[in-house]
Design a protein around this motif. Sequence first.
Motif, PDB file in Angstrom:
ATOM      1  N   TYR A  45      48.937  20.145  34.210  1.00 14.70           N
ATOM      2  CA  TYR A  45      49.481  20.078  35.573  1.00 14.70           C
ATOM      3  C   TYR A  45      50.645  19.093  35.668  1.00 14.70           C
ATOM      4  O   TYR A  45      51.604  19.310  36.410  1.00 14.70           O
ATOM      5  N   LEU A  46      50.522  17.985  34.937  1.00 16.63           N
ATOM      6  CA  LEU A  46      51.551  16.936  35.017  1.00 16.63           C
ATOM      7  C   LEU A  46      52.932  17.504  34.727  1.00 16.63           C
ATOM      8  O   LEU A  46      53.876  17.321  35.488  1.00 16.63           O
ATOM      9  N   HIS A  47      53.020  18.184  33.587  1.00 24.15           N
ATOM     10  CA  HIS A  47      54.303  18.762  33.194  1.00 24.15           C
ATOM     11  C   HIS A  47      54.739  19.841  34.182  1.00 24.15           C
ATOM     12  O   HIS A  47      55.890  19.851  34.648  1.00 24.15           O
ATOM     13  N   CYS A  48      53.819  20.739  34.509  1.00 28.68           N
ATOM     14  CA  CYS A  48      54.194  21.898  35.336  1.00 28.68           C
ATOM     15  C   CYS A  48      54.628  21.469  36.739  1.00 28.68           C
ATOM     16  O   CYS A  48      55.609  21.977  37.279  1.00 28.68           O
ATOM     17  N   MET A  49      53.880  20.553  37.327  1.00 26.45           N
ATOM     18  CA  MET A  49      54.202  20.133  38.692  1.00 26.45           C
ATOM     19  C   MET A  49      55.464  19.282  38.739  1.00 26.45           C
ATOM     20  O   MET A  49      56.235  19.354  39.699  1.00 26.45           O
ATOM     21  N   ALA A  50      55.659  18.464  37.708  1.00 33.36           N
ATOM     22  CA  ALA A  50      56.863  17.622  37.687  1.00 33.36           C
ATOM     23  C   ALA A  50      58.098  18.473  37.439  1.00 33.36           C
ATOM     24  O   ALA A  50      59.163  18.218  38.003  1.00 33.36           O
ATOM     25  N   ARG A  51      57.954  19.494  36.592  1.00 33.12           N
ATOM     26  CA  ARG A  51      59.103  20.342  36.270  1.00 33.12           C
ATOM     27  C   ARG A  51      59.509  21.199  37.461  1.00 33.12           C
ATOM     28  O   ARG A  51      60.687  21.475  37.672  1.00 33.12           O
ATOM     29  N   ASP A  52      58.524  21.660  38.242  1.00 33.95           N
ATOM     30  CA  ASP A  52      58.801  22.621  39.304  1.00 33.95           C
ATOM     31  C   ASP A  52      57.989  22.276  40.558  1.00 33.95           C
ATOM     32  O   ASP A  52      56.882  22.753  40.749  1.00 33.95           O
ATOM     33  N   PRO A  53      58.560  21.462  41.442  1.00 36.70           N
ATOM     34  CA  PRO A  53      57.823  21.030  42.644  1.00 36.70           C
ATOM     35  C   PRO A  53      57.507  22.172  43.615  1.00 36.70           C
ATOM     36  O   PRO A  53      56.732  21.983  44.543  1.00 36.70           O
ATOM     37  N   LYS A  54      58.108  23.349  43.394  1.00 31.71           N
ATOM     38  CA  LYS A  54      57.804  24.494  44.261  1.00 31.71           C
ATOM     39  C   LYS A  54      56.719  25.385  43.667  1.00 31.71           C
ATOM     40  O   LYS A  54      56.308  26.363  44.290  1.00 31.71           O
ATOM     41  N   LEU A  55      56.291  25.091  42.452  1.00 34.57           N
ATOM     42  CA  LEU A  55      55.299  25.929  41.768  1.00 34.57           C
ATOM     43  C   LEU A  55      53.989  25.960  42.548  1.00 34.57           C
ATOM     44  O   LEU A  55      53.510  24.924  43.012  1.00 34.57           O
ATOM     45  N   LYS A  56      53.387  27.159  42.659  1.00 28.42           N
ATOM     46  CA  LYS A  56      52.083  27.289  43.303  1.00 28.42           C
ATOM     47  C   LYS A  56      51.057  27.696  42.248  1.00 28.42           C
ATOM     48  O   LYS A  56      51.106  28.812  41.705  1.00 28.42           O
ATOM     49  N   ILE A  57      50.144  26.780  41.972  1.00 31.40           N
ATOM     50  CA  ILE A  57      49.099  27.015  40.970  1.00 31.40           C
ATOM     51  C   ILE A  57      47.833  27.507  41.664  1.00 31.40           C
ATOM     52  O   ILE A  57      47.457  26.985  42.715  1.00 31.40           O
ATOM     53  N   HIS A  58      47.193  28.507  41.088  1.00 31.12           N
ATOM     54  CA  HIS A  58      45.910  29.011  41.607  1.00 31.12           C
ATOM     55  C   HIS A  58      44.936  29.124  40.440  1.00 31.12           C
ATOM     56  O   HIS A  58      45.030  30.067  39.646  1.00 31.12           O
ATOM     57  N   MET A  59      44.044  28.166  40.341  1.00 29.86           N
ATOM     58  CA  MET A  59      43.070  28.209  39.248  1.00 29.86           C
ATOM     59  C   MET A  59      41.712  28.634  39.794  1.00 29.86           C
ATOM     60  O   MET A  59      41.403  28.427  40.963  1.00 29.86           O
ATOM     61  N   TYR A  60      40.905  29.233  38.899  1.00 32.76           N
ATOM     62  CA  TYR A  60      39.683  29.877  39.361  1.00 32.76           C
ATOM     63  C   TYR A  60      38.404  29.090  39.068  1.00 32.76           C
ATOM     64  O   TYR A  60      37.312  29.557  39.383  1.00 32.76           O
ATOM     65  N   GLY A  61      38.549  27.919  38.456  1.00 36.59           N
ATOM     66  CA  GLY A  61      37.351  27.135  38.145  1.00 36.59           C
ATOM     67  C   GLY A  61      36.545  27.705  36.988  1.00 36.59           C
ATOM     68  O   GLY A  61      35.361  27.393  36.827  1.00 36.59           O
ATOM     69  N   LYS A  62      37.180  28.540  36.177  1.00 35.07           N
ATOM     70  CA  LYS A  62      36.474  29.158  35.052  1.00 35.07           C
ATOM     71  C   LYS A  62      36.666  28.352  33.787  1.00 35.07           C
ATOM     72  O   LYS A  62      37.741  27.785  33.566  1.00 35.07           O
ATOM     73  N   ASP A  63      35.647  28.359  32.923  1.00 32.35           N
ATOM     74  CA  ASP A  63      35.825  27.768  31.602  1.00 32.35           C
ATOM     75  C   ASP A  63      36.893  28.560  30.851  1.00 32.35           C
ATOM     76  O   ASP A  63      36.987  29.783  30.969  1.00 32.35           O
ATOM     77  N   VAL A  64      37.692  27.829  30.117  1.00 32.18           N
ATOM     78  CA  VAL A  64      38.791  28.448  29.379  1.00 32.18           C
ATOM     79  C   VAL A  64      38.258  29.116  28.114  1.00 32.18           C
ATOM     80  O   VAL A  64      37.588  28.481  27.302  1.00 32.18           O
ATOM     81  N   LYS A  65      38.513  30.419  28.016  1.00 30.76           N
ATOM     82  CA  LYS A  65      38.209  31.146  26.768  1.00 30.76           C
ATOM     83  C   LYS A  65      39.467  31.932  26.415  1.00 30.76           C
ATOM     84  O   LYS A  65      40.138  32.451  27.315  1.00 30.76           O
ATOM     85  N   PRO A  66      39.777  32.031  25.139  1.00 31.71           N
ATOM     86  CA  PRO A  66      41.017  32.719  24.763  1.00 31.71           C
ATOM     87  C   PRO A  66      41.109  34.118  25.373  1.00 31.71           C
ATOM     88  O   PRO A  66      40.183  34.911  25.256  1.00 31.71           O
ATOM     89  N   GLY A  67      42.205  34.390  26.051  1.00 32.51           N
ATOM     90  CA  GLY A  67      42.461  35.700  26.626  1.00 32.51           C
ATOM     91  C   GLY A  67      41.852  35.921  27.997  1.00 32.51           C
ATOM     92  O   GLY A  67      42.159  36.915  28.661  1.00 32.51           O
ATOM     93  N   ARG A  68      40.989  35.014  28.448  1.00 33.21           N
ATOM     94  CA  ARG A  68      40.337  35.186  29.745  1.00 33.21           C
ATOM     95  C   ARG A  68      41.292  34.804  30.878  1.00 33.21           C
ATOM     96  O   ARG A  68      41.987  33.791  30.796  1.00 33.21           O
ATOM     97  N   LYS A  69      41.303  35.606  31.939  1.00 32.88           N
ATOM     98  CA  LYS A  69      42.091  35.244  33.117  1.00 32.88           C
ATOM     99  C   LYS A  69      41.422  34.059  33.802  1.00 32.88           C
ATOM    100  O   LYS A  69      40.325  34.181  34.346  1.00 32.88           O
ATOM    101  N   VAL A  70      42.091  32.932  33.805  1.00 30.68           N
ATOM    102  CA  VAL A  70      41.495  31.735  34.424  1.00 30.68           C
ATOM    103  C   VAL A  70      42.296  31.236  35.623  1.00 30.68           C
ATOM    104  O   VAL A  70      41.883  30.285  36.291  1.00 30.68           O
ATOM    105  N   GLY A  71      43.424  31.879  35.888  1.00 28.39           N
ATOM    106  CA  GLY A  71      44.222  31.467  37.038  1.00 28.39           C
ATOM    107  C   GLY A  71      45.515  32.258  37.081  1.00 28.39           C
ATOM    108  O   GLY A  71      45.729  33.173  36.273  1.00 28.39           O
TER     109      GLY A  71
END
Lengths: 391, 391
Positions: B336-362
Amino acid sequence: MRTPRGGRYSGGVTFPVVGMVGGGQLARMTHEAGIPLGIKFKLLSDTPQDSAAQVVSDVVIGDYRDLGTLRDFARGCDVITFDHEHVPTEHLRALEADGIPVRPGPEALVHAQDKGVMRAKLTEIGAPCPRHRLVKDPADVVAFAEEGDGFPVILKTVRGGYDGKGVWFVRSPEDAAEPFKAGVPVLAEEKVDFVRELAANVVRSPHGQAVAYPVVESQQVDGVCDTVIAPAPNLDEGLALRAEELALRIAKELGVIGHLAVELFETSDGRILVNELAMRPHNSGHWTQDGAVTSQFANHVRAVLDLPLGDPRPRATWTVMANVLGGDYPDMYSAYLHCMARDPKLKIHMYGKDVKPGRKVGHVNTYGDDLDDVLERARHAAGYLRGTITE
Amino acid sequence: MRTPRGGRYSGGVTFPVVGMVGGGQLARMTHEAGIPLGIKFKLLSDTPQDSAAQVVSDVVIGDYRDLGTLRDFARGCDVITFDHEHVPTEHLRALEADGIPVRPGPEALVHAQDKGVMRAKLTEIGAPCPRHRLVKDPADVVAFAEEGDGFPVILKTVRGGYDGKGVWFVRSPEDAAEPFKAGVPVLAEEKVDFVRELAANVVRSPHGQAVAYPVVESQQVDGVCDTVIAPAPNLDEGLALRAEELALRIAKELGVIGHLAVELFETSDGRILVNELAMRPHNSGHWTQDGAVTSQFANHVRAVLDLPLGDPRPRATWTVMANVLGGDYPDMYSAYLHCMARDPKLKIHMYGKDVKPGRKVGHVNTYGDDLDDVLERARHAAGYLRGTITE
């Protein structure tokens, strides 16, 4: 190379827990804004029926005035923040001593809790304030009045007032007795000859990053915020800039973390004076939910987590927020039909509160290019929901 | 004169209870969109760890395949809607027989559950589809291929497939055996020579009111939605209108209530063909959270409650949604640090899912006037969160 930072890192779950004390609508809307960030949101609420407790999964029911309750609550949190400013300062210091980040911290928050401390600090840093003095009895009030332009003067209890409560408009020496009856410290302030009320909203992070929302006009009815217009119409550019800089400077000098609302008077001779401070998301910032790139709630969460802040700029030429107060109709839901059909762009924000006459139970936001139209739509919807407009 | 309508009216609490079956990210984001409306949101979730169960207060843990569980859940609800399309049709009919509004209802939902039923109905109403036929064995597949342009053909199980699962790209008669091994009905479809995939999203209410979002371009990687561009760039205006009208007609003819996503192929000769239907908020509509006046989630809630629908028009020239898939870094929060600092207009939507390769998590949303810039920002953020971009 990416490395973990902050928060609790067990397994794959690395998202921090934000604990919010207080279950009102500000917590409700902060939770709403936190959902997309994937953070865990934990609530300390007085009752399960409180506005935020209705929509948050992780709720502790308890009394924020009890240190043991606060400590138990804080143990599961990475940071503590607030829906209101009523948590005793010594409790906040105890949490900090336990190693829990408290944002805003007690040294900042005291300025939003105690109007005497706030006025002293603002005066110290050169922030323009109405003439003011702590007063000890009615004779002292008369002396304060005579030092200036005489009556009327404003008396305020230094702690616990809000929405016009704990504030007296004193027209004569005879009126001056009432505020002292509770035996709490009282602050006297000159009655400012203002042309309107403004609010400068800023958000500041522990890193010291800060963002300023455009200065808004806040219209009060009976001491309660009624309508907010963003940005404030016909505001001198220089004055707007001074107001934003003032709010940023107050946030820095007072060490505020999170959202700071600086309520201002604009005087007829082109000055701005600080009226009140609030260190939490604030009614004058509700327009940002639909009118700014990043809402005050999202930026408050980002600030207390020391994440980079989001863009505070407006998304529309004009955004208007109108508060929905309780009226004679307990059933506001049935009014949705008319309001939504009349204005498909209307944004309704209800708080899940039982309707009581005069109680803030929600607000609406409208936006667009034509201020008259945007204002009319917001006022119509708020009035219809309340029941004061029936066509 | 205002009169009560719908819902449960005890005391002052008149807001209806929307019950959602399924605890995935669509339920999570529907809850988020429902909070401002003041409605009560009740969730039936498989586990307390499910995406939506993490953020909803009123959660029942149970199996949606069990009618008794569904009935108990539905008793506290004014309307039932869905995060997914897997609830058995006979259970939905039983709920309707109990007097619970089910939206979309079983007669509509079957078209999103069974691709054979869907193709038959679409063909009946004259909606353009790829050439298709139910096939019973590999020899039948060969016959289907020879009736058209030969191999390759697409085979799909008629039920249960999603995100490329339950779908086979069959290049030769030898490939045709695999899909039949599960012993479930199989649909053959021609391999469409498409130039890109589009999606037409509409929302329809029981009153018959319907709104159409602008047609979007949906870019897939390995059978999974990767990027959505709203509106679809360089789309012929006539074709866009035909796509919107087609989706509205399908919603009406199939009796859909709530959000309907019509996934489309745009062919090189300027036709559109229906690929899939989804009767719930859909990945191709996630851009509406930050890019439309009213999000698909808010309009889905309004539709299932038979409230007037909100304005579906875009708020920005271009909005891009990029899915965040799990990668090698289990800790997305630190990104988040990099993404939010790079783009203050970015809208992040995360799903609270455990990260598994290839899984949609946000997913992330970006918007602006310059499509190249908006696309780059979305792709950079999604890639950085996943870990495929490290600078």
